[in-house]
Design an enzyme around this catalytic site. Structure first.
Site, mmCIF file in Angstrom:
data_model
loop_
_atom_site.group_PDB
_atom_site.id
_atom_site.type_symbol
_atom_site.label_atom_id
_atom_site.label_comp_id
_atom_site.label_asym_id
_atom_site.label_seq_id
_atom_site.Cartn_x
_atom_site.Cartn_y
_atom_site.Cartn_z
ATOM 1 N N ASP A 1 2.270 -1.637 -4.623
ATOM 2 C CA ASP A 1 0.944 -1.026 -4.572
ATOM 3 C C ASP A 1 0.167 -1.563 -5.764
ATOM 4 O O ASP A 1 0.751 -2.023 -6.752
ATOM 5 C CB ASP A 1 1.046 0.511 -4.639
ATOM 6 C CG ASP A 1 -0.224 1.181 -4.111
ATOM 7 O OD1 ASP A 1 -0.230 1.614 -2.951
ATOM 8 O OD2 ASP A 1 -1.225 1.246 -4.855
ATOM 9 N N ILE A 2 -1.135 -1.473 -5.675
ATOM 10 C CA ILE A 2 -1.984 -1.950 -6.760
ATOM 11 C C ILE A 2 -1.885 -1.017 -7.975
ATOM 12 O O ILE A 2 -2.155 -1.410 -9.094
ATOM 13 C CB ILE A 2 -3.449 -2.088 -6.257
ATOM 14 C CG1 ILE A 2 -4.347 -2.820 -7.235
ATOM 15 C CG2 ILE A 2 -4.071 -0.767 -5.911
ATOM 16 C CD1 ILE A 2 -4.624 -4.224 -6.811
ATOM 17 N N ARG A 3 -1.468 0.242 -7.684
ATOM 18 C CA ARG A 3 -1.308 1.215 -8.779
ATOM 19 C C ARG A 3 0.152 1.606 -8.920
ATOM 20 O O ARG A 3 0.929 1.434 -7.986
ATOM 21 C CB ARG A 3 -2.118 2.483 -8.485
ATOM 22 C CG ARG A 3 -3.596 2.260 -8.692
ATOM 23 C CD ARG A 3 -4.431 3.513 -8.476
ATOM 24 N NE ARG A 3 -5.706 3.090 -7.919
ATOM 25 C CZ ARG A 3 -5.974 2.970 -6.627
ATOM 26 N NH1 ARG A 3 -5.067 3.310 -5.729
ATOM 27 N NH2 ARG A 3 -7.137 2.543 -6.207
ATOM 28 N N GLY B 1 0.834 -1.214 0.000
ATOM 29 C CA GLY B 1 0.000 0.000 0.000
ATOM 30 C C GLY B 1 0.859 1.251 0.000
ATOM 31 O O GLY B 1 0.494 2.286 0.563
ATOM 32 N N ILE C 1 -5.853 10.757 10.551
ATOM 33 C CA ILE C 1 -4.510 11.320 10.340
ATOM 34 C C ILE C 1 -4.610 12.476 9.352
ATOM 35 O O ILE C 1 -5.310 12.377 8.337
ATOM 36 C CB ILE C 1 -3.538 10.235 9.828
ATOM 37 C CG1 ILE C 1 -3.438 9.112 10.859
ATOM 38 C CG2 ILE C 1 -2.163 10.830 9.562
ATOM 39 C CD1 ILE C 1 -2.566 7.951 10.435
ATOM 40 N N TYR D 1 -14.594 -2.223 7.508
ATOM 41 C CA TYR D 1 -13.193 -1.851 7.714
ATOM 42 C C TYR D 1 -12.791 -2.059 9.180
ATOM 43 O O TYR D 1 -11.727 -2.619 9.481
ATOM 44 C CB TYR D 1 -13.022 -0.384 7.290
ATOM 45 C CG TYR D 1 -11.701 0.246 7.614
ATOM 46 C CD1 TYR D 1 -10.568 -0.005 6.848
ATOM 47 C CD2 TYR D 1 -11.583 1.146 8.680
ATOM 48 C CE1 TYR D 1 -9.360 0.615 7.138
ATOM 49 C CE2 TYR D 1 -10.389 1.772 8.966
ATOM 50 C CZ TYR D 1 -9.277 1.495 8.199
ATOM 51 O OH TYR D 1 -8.092 2.109 8.494
HETATM 52 N N1 SER Z 1 -8.964 7.210 8.751
HETATM 53 C C1 SER Z 1 -9.581 5.948 8.536
HETATM 54 C C2 SER Z 1 -10.917 6.071 7.908
HETATM 55 O O1 SER Z 1 -11.519 7.110 8.050
HETATM 56 C C3 SER Z 1 -9.750 5.255 9.844
HETATM 57 O O2 SER Z 1 -8.651 4.489 10.102
HETATM 58 O O3 SER Z 1 -11.367 5.145 7.306
#
Ligand code: SER
Length: 362
Positions: free
Chosen positions: A59-61, A28, A218, A178
């Site tokens: 990476d996939i791209r 990734g 982040i 996720y």
């Molecule tokens: N920043 C991520 C998301 O919003 C959470 O790990 O999916």
């Protein structure tokens, strides 16, 4: 298929001959975190000189030129492709894996089974590859897995407020695919480290050394995220700097933890460098600041006067944010490997985000 990419300027040759080259593998690599991590890994490699393991990224791209420049070898390939991973295994003696590839929380809800396939299937493949590496070269492979606050799940806004700051072992009822996948990744890492092939006669003890961090949202000054649900934070500031209006998809009172990308990279470096004996768990919370979307907007507007920010909550994405905690207890990370955040929301803006983002959009 494993396709080597045209290379950056550093080390343009793929390994040849029978000797496998010592390597660090990053999956990734083209994502937001890959950008920050590879810059740091390259800086460390420059200090180590000829002894540094090769930096191998996939990476996939196709990877952007500035990321390729940080790497010794880059490949376009899919982490779900086991045959491709076998070929990597034949070429490199991988001592460390940073498994960053994933489908994030918003994108994953549009195709949950695909997200599971990539996020869990891909993670199993990487853990298997790491365990096989350990078996062939006889040394433990260090494995870094970025988990997420999405592993938590609060039943309601009232429950979230009542929970306040959450510890690693509570409220683990994720509402997104996720989040389920990240929680499973944490368990799989622990399984591969301590219990993998428990009944096999020829089993390798502790083939991997699995270390994971549950990251908050982040914010990077260099890149704009996509496919996540915490994206409203970074999107708001990037839009303001670019002079574009922004419609925030969550309510002003929405509150989740965030940190800057340099803080996230610093956390990875510290955790990966910590002596194993000082670690009391495999997965750690880290925390920095926890603004509401309104706090964020107020700071963006005072920094970029005239910034147009409106709030138009999207019920689905709002429900994801409402299920994530407003703050995380990071005392284990502080105690075990010296984690401490570098910023408050204000200093993150003043010292990191605003100067860099202004430059980017100048
Ligand atoms: N920043 C991520 C998301 O919003 C959470 O790990 O999916």
């Amino acid at each position: 298929m494993l396709s080597p990419q045209a290379h950056g300027t550093h080390h343009p040759h793929a390994p040849t001959g029978v000797q496998r080259k010592a390597a660090i593998l990053v999956t990734g690599a083209g994502g937001e975190m890959g950008h920050g991590l590879l810059t740091m890994l390259r800086a460390h490699a420059e200090v180590a000189g000829d002894d540094a393991p090769a930096i191998v990224a996939m990476d996939i791209r196709e990877l952007a030129p500035e990321i390729r420049e940080c790497c010794d070898h880059t490949y376009v390939g899919d982490i779900c492709d086991r045959a491709m991973l076998e070929r990597l295994l034949a070429m490199y003696e991988i001592g460390e894996v940073y498994h960053l590839a994933a489908l994030l929380s918003t994108r994953g809800e549009f195709a949950p089974e695909t997200a599971h396939h990539v996020n869990v299937g891909g993670t199993i493949n990487m853990l298997h590859l790491a365990a096989e590496q350990a078996r062939t070269h006889g040394r433990t492979v260090k494995f870094f897995f970025p988990s997420s606050i999405a592993a938590y799940g609060m039943a309601s806004v009232a429950a979230k407020r009542a929970a306040g700051t959450v510890g690693e072992d509570e409220h683990l009822d994720p509402h997104t695919m996720y989040g389920c996948n990240k929680l499973e990744g944490e368990h799989l890492g622990r399984y591969y480290e301590f219990h993998y092939r428990k009944l096999a006669k020829d089993r390798t003890e502790r083939p991997i050394d699995f270390r994971s961090i549950r990251f908050p949202g982040i914010i990077s000054a260099e890149t704009v995220p996509s496919g996540g649900t915490s994206d409203y934070g970074p999107e708001m500031i990037h839009a303001a700097a670019a002079g574009k209006p922004y419609r925030c998809f969550v309510r002003p009172d929405s509150r989740i933890p965030f940190m800057t990308m340099p803080e996230a990279i610093d956390a990875i470096v510290r955790l990966m460098a910590a002596p194993k004996a000082s670690l009391s768990r495999s997965t750690y919370n880290v925390a920095s600041f926890s603004p509401s979307a309104a706090d964020f907007a107020a700071l963006v507007q005072s920094t970029f006067p005239g910034a147009e920010i409106s709030f138009e909550p999207d019920a689905g994405r709002q429900s994801i944010i409402d299920s994530w905690p407003e703050s995380c207890d990071d005392s284990a990370a502080r105690r075990d490997w010296g984690w401490s955040p570098s910023h408050t929301l204000e200093t993150a803006f003043r010292e990191y985000l605003v100067p860099r983002i202004r430059e980017r959009y100048a």
